[in-house]
Design an enzyme around this catalytic site. Structure first.
Site, short mmCIF file in Angstrom:
data_model
loop_
_atom_site.label_atom_id
_atom_site.label_comp_id
_atom_site.label_asym_id
_atom_site.label_seq_id
_atom_site.Cartn_x
_atom_site.Cartn_y
_atom_site.Cartn_z
N VAL A 281 41.35 40.48 -1.53
CA VAL A 281 41.05 41.80 -2.11
C VAL A 281 41.93 42.87 -1.45
O VAL A 281 42.55 43.70 -2.13
CB VAL A 281 39.55 42.15 -1.93
CG1 VAL A 281 39.27 43.57 -2.41
CG2 VAL A 281 38.68 41.15 -2.67
N HIS B 159 63.07 24.94 -22.08
CA HIS B 159 64.01 25.70 -21.26
C HIS B 159 64.25 27.06 -21.89
O HIS B 159 64.38 27.15 -23.11
CB HIS B 159 65.33 24.93 -21.21
CG HIS B 159 66.45 25.73 -20.59
ND1 HIS B 159 66.56 25.93 -19.24
CD2 HIS B 159 67.49 26.40 -21.17
CE1 HIS B 159 67.64 26.67 -18.99
NE2 HIS B 159 68.22 26.98 -20.15
C1 FAD Z 1 38.11 43.05 -6.08
C2 FAD Z 1 37.78 41.62 -6.45
C3 FAD Z 1 38.67 40.90 -7.21
C4 FAD Z 1 38.39 39.59 -7.57
N1 FAD Z 1 39.31 38.91 -8.30
C5 FAD Z 1 39.06 37.64 -8.64
C6 FAD Z 1 40.00 36.91 -9.43
O1 FAD Z 1 41.06 37.42 -9.78
N2 FAD Z 1 39.68 35.65 -9.80
C7 FAD Z 1 38.50 35.06 -9.43
O2 FAD Z 1 38.27 33.92 -9.80
N3 FAD Z 1 37.61 35.72 -8.67
C8 FAD Z 1 37.84 37.00 -8.28
N4 FAD Z 1 36.90 37.68 -7.55
C9 FAD Z 1 35.61 37.03 -7.24
C10 FAD Z 1 34.71 37.06 -8.47
O3 FAD Z 1 34.55 38.38 -8.92
C11 FAD Z 1 33.34 36.44 -8.22
O4 FAD Z 1 33.48 35.22 -7.54
C12 FAD Z 1 32.66 36.19 -9.56
O5 FAD Z 1 32.46 37.41 -10.23
C13 FAD Z 1 31.35 35.42 -9.45
O6 FAD Z 1 30.34 36.22 -8.95
P1 FAD Z 1 28.83 35.78 -9.06
O7 FAD Z 1 28.57 35.17 -10.38
O8 FAD Z 1 28.46 34.99 -7.88
O9 FAD Z 1 28.07 37.17 -8.94
P2 FAD Z 1 28.34 38.58 -9.61
O10 FAD Z 1 29.27 38.51 -10.75
O11 FAD Z 1 28.65 39.52 -8.51
O12 FAD Z 1 26.93 38.92 -10.23
C14 FAD Z 1 25.82 39.25 -9.46
C15 FAD Z 1 24.98 40.21 -10.28
O13 FAD Z 1 23.68 40.29 -9.71
C16 FAD Z 1 23.19 41.59 -9.87
N5 FAD Z 1 22.11 41.75 -8.89
C17 FAD Z 1 22.17 41.63 -7.55
N6 FAD Z 1 20.93 41.79 -7.02
C18 FAD Z 1 20.08 42.00 -8.05
C19 FAD Z 1 18.68 42.23 -8.14
N7 FAD Z 1 17.88 42.25 -7.07
N8 FAD Z 1 18.16 42.44 -9.36
C20 FAD Z 1 18.92 42.43 -10.48
N9 FAD Z 1 20.26 42.20 -10.43
C21 FAD Z 1 20.83 41.99 -9.24
C22 FAD Z 1 24.40 42.48 -9.66
O14 FAD Z 1 24.24 43.71 -10.31
C23 FAD Z 1 25.52 41.63 -10.29
O15 FAD Z 1 25.78 42.02 -11.62
C24 FAD Z 1 37.16 38.99 -7.16
C25 FAD Z 1 36.26 39.71 -6.40
C26 FAD Z 1 36.56 41.01 -6.04
C27 FAD Z 1 35.56 41.78 -5.20
#
Ligand code: FAD
Length: 489
Positions: free
Chosen positions: A199, A459
């Protein structure tokens, strides 16, 4: 959010939990696809999310960052335009426009996701959820009212957030995280970036290309420490060539001031203290799992020592019928892994058997040029005592890269010493992610490296460079070591 089924309203009135086949707490990519899939299969599904339609990836992480990084790429092209024979007068960066392009994309993605909710019949509920009993989630809605949802199965997918750590003064400095950095409508005069992971590196290069002075501070002796030395060094040189200060082996002692107004960071490097002054600070030094306040004890869901949900290889938590997907489950921090976690949970809830162990974890760092890897690195092969043949060519050997004037970097592949099996592939160069994916497909198909070497590839494409790579002379490394016993993942 989506239309509520009549029975829900009735049950709510009777103050009983509303019954669902599947309740999903946290709507990240994998769990969103889970919602659509199970709902399409006829299950009654509810997704609870604090605020995002589709979680981090489309709103605040992967796609917005790649969108902004692309604007920065255009800026770098404009700066280099004379090299391509195109004259221009002065140009200006308009960060509000950069931000608007990103916001427009996010709005479009949100609309697409909402359409999918509508078509599949999954219900999206905006609110904060926590367990109040086994498999029962109480949601505090945005208007302050509550609903209780009970699922035959529950998936937790609450993700992670930027870790602030305990550095004195850092929290008070109100640092930017990636979320605020991607919402900037001004170019920071001097951005201090804490953390040289993916990041930090991606955003550092983008902000530098928009015209910010940038200093990256990392406590390790190398950037991206899990990569081979040639990769770390290539990245460091890339950042330095773009005019970014890279401070390695730097321990942050304290932070003072406020991001956006003026910040000072005191670091210790090589035994001496140094003070860095900047206009903004961005913290990108690891992630903290979103597990607090979830009432996990009421649900019987345990955590690991590192604070992630404790899961087995089928992604079952310690509570029967409660599953976990994505980063909060301790899975590798990528969207494609969150999607694969969905596949694992979908199969297991559907009475089949699927595990997370042994799967491929490809990844791409979206610097310009990109870094991408699948399978073993050299350091991993050496640490495991695996003998391999190394093929390595500079990007100059990829003819397409020459047509683009993008010849920085290299391709390298590790081939099993005693067979032609591809054990690992790293690309640091233009189009690295796409080239790596071609190699990944070959690995999936069980194709020996000679299959790529001898293929008729169009190519001049970047993937054609694999022909050049695998026709180059190889070096045998660890000749006396054992043959590979890895799944080449
Ligand atoms: C800046 C950045 C760039 C990235 N770029 C890449 C990339 O290019 N390629 C890649 O593969 N990965 C990338 N990632 C990583 C990727 O974003 C995550 O691995 C992916 O989104 C999977 O996340 P997740 O499904 O675990 O959770 P998330 O997508 O974070 O979802 C979790 C959700 O839970 C919700 N939540 C949390 N607590 C509660 C609660 N108590 N009640 C209700 N809702 C709640 C949140 O609002 C959120 O929407 C990047 C990460 C960052 C920070």
């Amino acid at each position: 959010m989506t239309t509520e089924k009549p029975s829900s309203a009735k049950l709510r009135k009777q103050n009983q939990p509303e019954e669902y086949d599947l309740v999903i707490l946290g709507g990240g990519t994998g769990s969103t696809i889970a919602a659509w899939t199970f709902a399409s299969e006829g299950q009654r599904v509810a997704v609870v999310d604090r605020k995002y339609i589709g979680g981090s990836c489309p709103n605040i992480a992967c796609l917005p960052s790649k969108n902004v990084i692309h604007s920065a790429k255009v800026a770098s092209y404009v700066r280099r335009s004379a090299e391509f024979g195109i004259a221009h007068d002065a140009f200006a960066i308009n960060m509000s426009c950069v931000r608007d392009r990103k916001r427009k994309m996010v709005t479009g993605l949100n609309e697409m996701y909402l359409d999918n909710y509508k078509h599949t019949g999954a219900e999206l509920i905006f609110g904060t959820g926590r367990f109040v009993a086994p498999k029962t989630v109480e949601v505090t809605l945005q208007d302050g009212s509550t609903r209780q949802l009970r699922g035959t199965n529950v998936i937790i997918s609450t993700g992670t957030r930027a870790a602030l750590g305990s550095t004195p003064g850092l929290a008070d400095a109100q640092p930017l995280t990636h979320i605020e950095a991607l919402e900037l409508d001004e170019v920071p005069e001097h951005l201090l970036v804490i953390g040289g992971g993916y990041v930090g590196i991606e955003l550092s290069q983008a902000m530098r290309r928009f015209g910010s002075r940038v200093s990256v501070i990392d406590r390790n002796e190398r950037l991206m420490t899990r990569e081979d030395l040639d990769v770390c060094e290539g990245l460091r040189r890339l950042l330095q060539d773009e005019g970014i200060d890279v401070l390695l082996n730097a321990q942050i002692k304290r932070v003072s001031g406020k991001s956006g107004v003026g910040v000072k960071i005191v670091i210790e490097q090589d035994g001496a203290e140094k003070t860095l002054e900047g206009s903004h600070v961005l913290v990108a030094a690891g992630r903290t799992p979103n597990t607090e306040g979830l009432g996990l004890e009421s649900a019987g869901v345990e955590l690991t020592d590192r604070g992630y949900l404790r899961v087995n290889e089928r992604l079952q938590t310690t509570a029967p019928g409660v599953w976990a997907i994505g980063e909060v489950a301790g899975s590798p921090l990528f969207t494609h892994i969150s999607v694969d976690d969905f596949r694992v949970v979908h199969a297991n809830i559907s009475g089949k058997h699927r595990v997370t162990t042994g799967r491929q974890v490809p990844y791409c760092l979206f610097t310009d040029p990109e870094l991408a890897r699948i399978g073993l690195s050299e350091s991993e092969a050496k640490a495991q005592g695996i003998a391999y043949r190394l093929f390595k060519i500079p990007m100059e050997g990829v003819l397409r890269a020459r047509t683009l004037s993008e010849t920085r970097g290299f391709l390298k592949a590790l081939i099993e010493a005693e067979s032609d099996r591809i054990l690992g592939f790293t690309a640091f160069g233009v189009g690295a992610g796409e080239i790596m994916s071609a190699v990944q497909v070959a690995i999936l198909a069980g194709l020996p490296y000679t299959g790529l070497r001898d293929a008729v590839l169009a190519h001049p494409t970047l993937v054609e460079g694999l022909g050049a790579l695998f026709s180059s002379p190889a070096t045998v490394v660890n000749a006396d070591a054992k043959p590979a016993r890895v799944s080449a993942a």
